[in-house]
Design a protein around this motif. Structure first.
Motif, PDB file in Angstrom:
ATOM      1  N   GLN A   1      10.734   4.374   0.299  1.00 30.61           N
ATOM      2  CA  GLN A   1       9.306   4.867   0.501  1.00 30.61           C
ATOM      3  C   GLN A   1       8.632   3.788  -0.548  1.00 30.61           C
ATOM      4  O   GLN A   1       8.997   3.767  -1.886  1.00 30.61           O
ATOM      5  N   VAL A   2       7.547   2.787  -0.171  1.00 31.87           N
ATOM      6  CA  VAL A   2       7.058   2.085  -1.240  1.00 31.87           C
ATOM      7  C   VAL A   2       5.592   2.854  -1.258  1.00 31.87           C
ATOM      8  O   VAL A   2       4.969   3.360  -0.463  1.00 31.87           O
ATOM      9  N   GLN A   3       5.378   2.816  -2.893  1.00 32.20           N
ATOM     10  CA  GLN A   3       4.030   3.487  -3.082  1.00 32.20           C
ATOM     11  C   GLN A   3       3.399   2.414  -3.788  1.00 32.20           C
ATOM     12  O   GLN A   3       3.574   1.616  -4.587  1.00 32.20           O
ATOM     13  N   LEU A   4       1.905   2.462  -3.838  1.00 32.85           N
ATOM     14  CA  LEU A   4       1.178   1.515  -4.424  1.00 32.85           C
ATOM     15  C   LEU A   4      -0.037   2.119  -5.125  1.00 32.85           C
ATOM     16  O   LEU A   4      -0.668   3.191  -4.605  1.00 32.85           O
ATOM     17  N   ALA A   5      -0.296   1.918  -6.371  1.00 36.96           N
ATOM     18  CA  ALA A   5      -1.301   2.460  -7.281  1.00 36.96           C
ATOM     19  C   ALA A   5      -1.932   1.411  -7.909  1.00 36.96           C
ATOM     20  O   ALA A   5      -1.786   0.463  -8.700  1.00 36.96           O
ATOM     21  N   GLU A   6      -3.345   1.438  -7.545  1.00 36.84           N
ATOM     22  CA  GLU A   6      -4.379   0.172  -8.085  1.00 36.84           C
ATOM     23  C   GLU A   6      -4.948   0.972  -9.169  1.00 36.84           C
ATOM     24  O   GLU A   6      -5.247   2.050  -9.431  1.00 36.84           O
ATOM     25  N   SER A   7      -5.638  -0.080  -9.997  1.00 33.27           N
ATOM     26  CA  SER A   7      -6.454   0.133 -11.272  1.00 33.27           C
ATOM     27  C   SER A   7      -7.101  -0.972 -11.484  1.00 33.27           C
ATOM     28  O   SER A   7      -7.006  -2.071 -10.976  1.00 33.27           O
ATOM     29  N   GLY A   8      -8.186  -0.960 -12.291  1.00 35.54           N
ATOM     30  CA  GLY A   8      -9.132  -2.085 -12.966  1.00 35.54           C
ATOM     31  C   GLY A   8     -10.267  -2.163 -12.348  1.00 35.54           C
ATOM     32  O   GLY A   8     -10.989  -3.041 -12.638  1.00 35.54           O
ATOM     33  N   CYS A  22      -1.840  -3.555  -9.430  1.00 38.25           N
ATOM     34  CA  CYS A  22      -1.404  -2.692  -8.269  1.00 38.25           C
ATOM     35  C   CYS A  22       0.199  -2.723  -8.818  1.00 38.25           C
ATOM     36  O   CYS A  22       0.865  -3.586  -8.848  1.00 38.25           O
ATOM     37  N   VAL A  23       0.434  -1.283  -9.265  1.00 38.38           N
ATOM     38  CA  VAL A  23       1.940  -1.035  -9.460  1.00 38.38           C
ATOM     39  C   VAL A  23       2.655  -0.822  -8.161  1.00 38.38           C
ATOM     40  O   VAL A  23       2.329   0.023  -7.387  1.00 38.38           O
ATOM     41  N   VAL A  24       3.567  -1.533  -7.809  1.00 40.46           N
ATOM     42  CA  VAL A  24       4.554  -1.354  -6.568  1.00 40.46           C
ATOM     43  C   VAL A  24       5.647  -0.526  -6.827  1.00 40.46           C
ATOM     44  O   VAL A  24       6.645  -0.954  -7.890  1.00 40.46           O
ATOM     45  N   SER A  25       5.731   0.656  -6.485  1.00 42.07           N
ATOM     46  CA  SER A  25       6.966   1.366  -6.563  1.00 42.07           C
ATOM     47  C   SER A  25       7.869   1.559  -5.342  1.00 42.07           C
ATOM     48  O   SER A  25       7.258   1.561  -4.164  1.00 42.07           O
ATOM     49  N   VAL A  77       4.164  -5.668 -10.483  1.00 39.99           N
ATOM     50  CA  VAL A  77       2.800  -5.386 -10.723  1.00 39.99           C
ATOM     51  C   VAL A  77       2.133  -6.557  -9.677  1.00 39.99           C
ATOM     52  O   VAL A  77       2.707  -7.710 -10.048  1.00 39.99           O
ATOM     53  N   LEU A  78       1.272  -6.282  -9.019  1.00 39.06           N
ATOM     54  CA  LEU A  78       0.407  -7.215  -8.414  1.00 39.06           C
ATOM     55  C   LEU A  78      -0.869  -7.372  -8.919  1.00 39.06           C
ATOM     56  O   LEU A  78      -1.495  -6.239  -9.189  1.00 39.06           O
ATOM     57  N   TYR A  79      -1.483  -8.563  -9.135  1.00 34.79           N
ATOM     58  CA  TYR A  79      -2.993  -8.708  -9.854  1.00 34.79           C
ATOM     59  C   TYR A  79      -3.748  -9.227  -8.823  1.00 34.79           C
ATOM     60  O   TYR A  79      -3.363 -10.286  -7.924  1.00 34.79           O
ATOM     61  N   LEU A  80      -5.061  -8.985  -9.126  1.00 34.57           N
ATOM     62  CA  LEU A  80      -6.115  -9.868  -8.457  1.00 34.57           C
ATOM     63  C   LEU A  80      -7.188 -10.029  -9.537  1.00 34.57           C
ATOM     64  O   LEU A  80      -7.975  -9.201 -10.139  1.00 34.57           O
ATOM     65  N   GLU A  81      -7.441 -11.348 -10.151  1.00 36.66           N
ATOM     66  CA  GLU A  81      -8.227 -11.978 -11.035  1.00 36.66           C
ATOM     67  C   GLU A  81      -9.612 -12.243 -10.155  1.00 36.66           C
ATOM     68  O   GLU A  81      -9.670 -13.017  -9.381  1.00 36.66           O
TER      69      GLU A  81
END
Length: 123
Positions: A1-8, A22-25, A77-81
């Motif tokens: 199972q993939v879990q995603l958690a955004e912050s920022g 976004c941390v991708v687990s 981790v995925l980023y969006l600047e």
């Protein structure tokens, strides 16, 4: 199972900057798509940026030249600047993923998504 958690997310002034993470687990496989979409109140979901396992990156026309998507493979981790923010960028931003190649037009309908993080840009 993939879990995603955004912050920022948060509040920025017009012309300012924010960086979303976004941390991708979980195991996403060799062929995958990672990206961001957003949704403002009363509006439809809008794909913002995507990056595939092959490294191909796509952006919505509305954010080209202002937003940059990137990933840290080692940290998952995925980023969006987001730079030169505009009031129309205000929305809930969602990290999204799928165990498949990226098709930008399908970015708002991928299999996995995080709970979202709010971005508000004031004039």
């Amino acid at each position: 199972q993939v879990q995603l958690a955004e912050s920022g997310g948060g509040t920025a002034q017009s012309g300012g900057s924010l960086r979303l993470s976004c941390v991708v687990s979980g195991y996403i496989g060799r062929d995958y798509c990672l990206g961001w979409f957003r949704q403002a109140p009363g509006k439809e979901r809008e794909g913002v940026a995507s990056i595939g396992s092959n490294g191909i990156i796509n952006y919505a026309e509305s954010v080209k030249g202002r937003f940059t998507i990137s990933r840290d493979v080692a940290k998952n981790v995925l980023y969006l600047e987001m730079n030169s923010l505009k009031t129309e960028d205000s929305a809930m931003y969602y990290c999204t993923a799928d165990k498949n190649y990226c098709y930008f037009t399908l970015l708002t309908r991928l299999q996995y998504r995080g709970p979202g993080t709010q971005v508000t840009v004031s004039s």
